[in-house]
Write an enzyme that holds these catalytic residues in place. Sequence first.
Site, PDB file in Angstrom:
ATOM      1  CG  HIS A 231      -1.852  -1.024   1.425  1.00  0.00           C
ATOM      2  ND1 HIS A 231      -1.524  -2.227   2.024  1.00  0.00           N
ATOM      3  CD2 HIS A 231      -3.169  -1.101   1.118  1.00  0.00           C
ATOM      4  CE1 HIS A 231      -2.586  -2.997   2.066  1.00  0.00           C
ATOM      5  NE2 HIS A 231      -3.612  -2.335   1.522  1.00  0.00           N
TER       6      HIS A 231
ATOM      7  CG  ASP B 232       1.857  -0.852   3.346  1.00  0.00           C
ATOM      8  OD1 ASP B 232       1.182  -0.537   4.330  1.00  0.00           O
ATOM      9  OD2 ASP B 232       1.455  -1.617   2.445  1.00  0.00           O
TER      10      ASP B 232
END
Length: 438
Positions: A101, A104
Amino acid sequence: MTDYFADIPSISFEGPDSDNPLAFRVYDAERQVLGKPMREQLRMAVCLWHNFAWGGHDIFGDPAFERPWLTGRWDADSNRLRLDAAFDFITRLGAPYFCFHDLDVMETPESLRDHERKLADAEAIIAGKMEDTGLGLLWGTANLFGHRRFMAGAATNPDPDIFAYAAAQVKFALETTHRLGGENYVLWGGREGYDSLLNTDMRRELDQFGRFLALVAEHKHRIGFKGLLLIEPKPQEPTKHQYDYDVSTVAGFLRRYGLEQEYAVNIEVNHATLAGHSFEHEVASAYANDVFGSIDINRGDPQNGWDTDQYPNNAADLATAMTIIMEQGGFTSGGFNFDTKLRRQSIDAEDMFHAHIGGMDTLARALLIAEKVIEDRQLAAFREQRYAGWSEDKGRAILSGDLSLADLAEEALAANHDPRPVSGRQEYLENLVNRQVG
């Protein structure tokens, strides 16, 4: 540079007789299975969120993991440590891909403009690491569910400004995925649903969702991204009901909004069971609806009615789904992503390796079972025989539209049909598969 995994050697294949817990017993990357090496058939990926952005917390407990990059806030130093550790881990493990993501891999943004800048900084770091390690990006995505602004959804939010914010975030993440050579881009509608119909205009929200997905597809073509766009079905959690409930729901939604040529599905095993289906049902549904794309390979706990994201550990459970995938020719741009997380009590660096080694060996074992089932041909031959009548003149005439309802009734009356049922032989077929499990 973190040395968190410095004491752990690169993981290698040692065969079924090995008693080394830090070695593969089944997964042999170069072994030829159904015409391709195992690594190409399985196309396994490590996710960055559960492994490197999650601290081992749950709704009842504080973070349980002590990692050098888990400092409580993603600044430049902790983010660099996180990415160093992630690529060190995946390289030692020997998986060929990773998934992420946007949040992240980047510092915590202070604004949308700051988000764009910090994601670009992270992209430069990741690009260098991909070049150094040879790792590939299976897919990227944007986190449109974590921040409180998305509590009522992103694409389905009642506020058009939040819709626009989400659109910008996806634009940045899709372009990043494209520049990094990603093979797919995933949209998970984690909060695209409702908690109460008392405050929900469902038709409006579905139309918003359809328009959002159309915008993403349009931008994909505008920038020249050649990968698949994937939607990840899930029935509920965190919302009471999510609009991408299961594969068949997604397929119908795509057809309604004219997007069936633009999207496929990323099936998660645990989401399938939460929807009341088996994993193999969702895989078969995806192929039946021409939307099969990729897999998040995890499992739930049968005693918990929520998404536990555990590592696969039962090859027999996966054998039927694996057989369906391989009978259909295997993956194109998709693969098996370990969207999985350690248990909160598994706090050591070694535990992350044990978990992935076990999962990779389990997938390899399921692949070998599928190979035996396919090469044995008895299962396929039975299915072909069972439906043989539909390949003959009468069956073809029915499906082509040459015979009307009245025509069929007249023919059945004239022939005085009294067809007898034929055994489906389910237990026999289950035994065929189970004989290959040992």
